[in-house]
Scaffold this motif. Structure first.
Motif, PDB file in Angstrom:
ATOM      1  N   MET A  66       8.516  10.602   8.334  1.00 18.12           N
ATOM      2  CA  MET A  66       8.196   9.661   9.406  1.00 18.12           C
ATOM      3  C   MET A  66       7.870   8.283   8.850  1.00 18.12           C
ATOM      4  N   SER A  67       7.174   8.256   7.713  1.00 23.48           N
ATOM      5  CA  SER A  67       6.837   6.981   7.083  1.00 23.48           C
ATOM      6  C   SER A  67       8.093   6.268   6.609  1.00 23.48           C
ATOM      7  N   ALA A  68       9.014   7.032   6.005  1.00 25.19           N
ATOM      8  CA  ALA A  68      10.274   6.444   5.556  1.00 25.19           C
ATOM      9  C   ALA A  68      11.066   5.895   6.733  1.00 25.19           C
ATOM     10  N   GLU A  69      11.128   6.664   7.795  1.00 27.91           N
ATOM     11  CA  GLU A  69      11.871   6.222   8.974  1.00 27.91           C
ATOM     12  C   GLU A  69      11.255   4.974   9.588  1.00 27.91           C
ATOM     13  N   ARG A  70       9.939   4.857   9.478  1.00 29.69           N
ATOM     14  CA  ARG A  70       9.275   3.657   9.999  1.00 29.69           C
ATOM     15  C   ARG A  70       9.709   2.417   9.222  1.00 29.69           C
ATOM     16  N   LEU A  71       9.793   2.550   7.909  1.00 34.78           N
ATOM     17  CA  LEU A  71      10.275   1.411   7.117  1.00 34.78           C
ATOM     18  C   LEU A  71      11.748   1.133   7.400  1.00 34.78           C
ATOM     19  N   PHE A  72      12.539   2.183   7.521  1.00 31.00           N
ATOM     20  CA  PHE A  72      13.959   1.993   7.795  1.00 31.00           C
ATOM     21  C   PHE A  72      14.199   1.292   9.134  1.00 31.00           C
ATOM     22  N   LEU A 126      16.149  -1.773   0.974  1.00 29.55           N
ATOM     23  CA  LEU A 126      15.941  -0.972   2.171  1.00 29.55           C
ATOM     24  C   LEU A 126      17.278  -0.604   2.816  1.00 29.55           C
ATOM     25  N   ALA A 127      18.222  -1.538   2.798  1.00 27.87           N
ATOM     26  CA  ALA A 127      19.531  -1.274   3.391  1.00 27.87           C
ATOM     27  C   ALA A 127      20.233  -0.109   2.689  1.00 27.87           C
ATOM     28  N   HIS A 128      20.164  -0.080   1.371  1.00 30.83           N
ATOM     29  CA  HIS A 128      20.810   1.003   0.616  1.00 30.83           C
ATOM     30  C   HIS A 128      20.164   2.345   0.942  1.00 30.83           C
ATOM     31  N   GLU A 129      18.825   2.374   0.968  1.00 30.02           N
ATOM     32  CA  GLU A 129      18.151   3.644   1.206  1.00 30.02           C
ATOM     33  C   GLU A 129      18.302   4.106   2.653  1.00 30.02           C
ATOM     34  N   ARG A 130      18.420   3.185   3.582  1.00 23.67           N
ATOM     35  CA  ARG A 130      18.700   3.577   4.974  1.00 23.67           C
ATOM     36  C   ARG A 130      19.961   4.437   5.054  1.00 23.67           C
ATOM     37  N   GLY A 150       2.230  10.716   3.429  1.00 24.96           N
ATOM     38  CA  GLY A 150       3.229  11.743   3.151  1.00 24.96           C
ATOM     39  C   GLY A 150       3.166  12.164   1.702  1.00 24.96           C
ATOM     40  N   HIS A 151       3.235  11.180   0.801  1.00 27.73           N
ATOM     41  CA  HIS A 151       3.017  11.472  -0.620  1.00 27.73           C
ATOM     42  C   HIS A 151       1.533  11.719  -0.847  1.00 27.73           C
ATOM     43  N   SER A 152       0.719  10.972  -0.148  1.00 28.80           N
ATOM     44  CA  SER A 152      -0.718  11.210  -0.075  1.00 28.80           C
ATOM     45  C   SER A 152      -1.198  10.711   1.280  1.00 28.80           C
ATOM     46  N   ALA A 153      -2.404  11.132   1.662  1.00 26.39           N
ATOM     47  CA  ALA A 153      -2.905  10.781   2.992  1.00 26.39           C
ATOM     48  C   ALA A 153      -3.141   9.283   3.145  1.00 26.39           C
ATOM     49  N   GLY A 154      -3.508   8.633   2.041  1.00 24.66           N
ATOM     50  CA  GLY A 154      -3.826   7.217   2.115  1.00 24.66           C
ATOM     51  C   GLY A 154      -2.776   6.302   1.529  1.00 24.66           C
ATOM     52  N   SER A 155      -1.557   6.782   1.387  1.00 24.02           N
ATOM     53  CA  SER A 155      -0.490   5.935   0.846  1.00 24.02           C
ATOM     54  C   SER A 155      -0.195   4.771   1.793  1.00 24.02           C
ATOM     55  N   VAL A 156      -0.033   3.600   1.218  1.00 26.31           N
ATOM     56  CA  VAL A 156       0.335   2.426   2.009  1.00 26.31           C
ATOM     57  C   VAL A 156       1.489   1.703   1.333  1.00 26.31           C
ATOM     58  N   SER A 157       2.224   0.941   2.130  1.00 24.20           N
ATOM     59  CA  SER A 157       3.255   0.039   1.619  1.00 24.20           C
ATOM     60  C   SER A 157       2.833  -1.381   1.964  1.00 24.20           C
TER      61      SER A 157
END
Length: 206
Positions: A166-172, A190-194, A126-133
């Motif tokens: 979509m990536s953010a929602e996956r982490l949430f 994560l709880a705060h950002e959710r 999303g920020h880049s094609a290959g961004s990972v967490s």
């Protein structure tokens, strides 16, 4: 597990086991800060984990590799950015990113054993094609996907708001709470950002 955040324009992290004194780095802008942080604690850096290929996250990777011999981990989709100033944004600065080779191409679902620590890889474009967490224990190193009360830009080469959301929602969707260690600005959870991150309500999709 101990985590040390180094100063600079980018939040870079030294993560290590306090017993074995082995660890890894997440992103590297200025190698000196990270080598000094490791040296002062007697820590051997075994790996450099890259969240994405923008210059402010990879400028010091070659120097840190040369100093430590650490293996470099990066998603294949962002490797093209290493040597391309337009794609890694270094064209806007005065320095070119020194070339480095990636030792391990990470992908979604990988579970790595680095310095005795379990590292889970989530592909979060999303920020880049290959961004990972990277998830390590109760911490998520999310690069520039999410910030405290904000999120990463997407109006750049291979950025995409729909994918970022979509990536953010996956982490949430992960169960429980985690420390959210971001690529810039302050830390969050994560709880705060959710509950509060505007990525959930903003709409820039097409």
């Amino acid at each position: 597990m101990q985590i040390v955040k180094t100063r600079g324009i980018t939040n870079c992290y030294l993560v290590y086991d306090e017993v074995s004194k082995e660890g890894f780095v997440v992103d590297c802008y200025e190698a000196e800060y990270l080598t000094e942080a490791a040296k002062s604690r007697g820590v051997k850096i075994a790996a450099i984990l890259i969240t994405h290929g923008h210059y402010d996250h990879i400028m010091g990777v070659k120097k840190l590799k040369e100093a430590t011999g650490a293996k470099i981990y990066m998603h294949e989709s962002d490797i093209e950015k290493i040597d391309d100033g337009k794609k890694n944004f270094s064209m806007f600065g005065i320095n070119k990113v020194p070339h480095f080779d990636v030792d391990v191409k990470v992908k979604d679902g990988d579970v790595l054993d680095i310095a005795g620590m379990r590292v889970e890889v989530y592909h979060t474009p999303g920020h880049s094609a290959g961004s990972v967490s990277y998830i390590v224990g109760d911490a998520i190193f999310c690069g520039d996907l999410l910030f405290e009360g904000s999120y990463g830009r997407f109006d750049n080469y291979d950025g995409d708001f729909n994918k970022l959301k979509m990536s953010a929602e996956r982490l949430f969707a992960l169960k429980g709470d985690y420390k959210l260690l971001c690529g810039h600005e302050g830390d969050s959870t994560l709880a705060h950002e959710r509950e509060h991150n505007p990525v959930l309500t903003d709409n820039y999709g097409y």
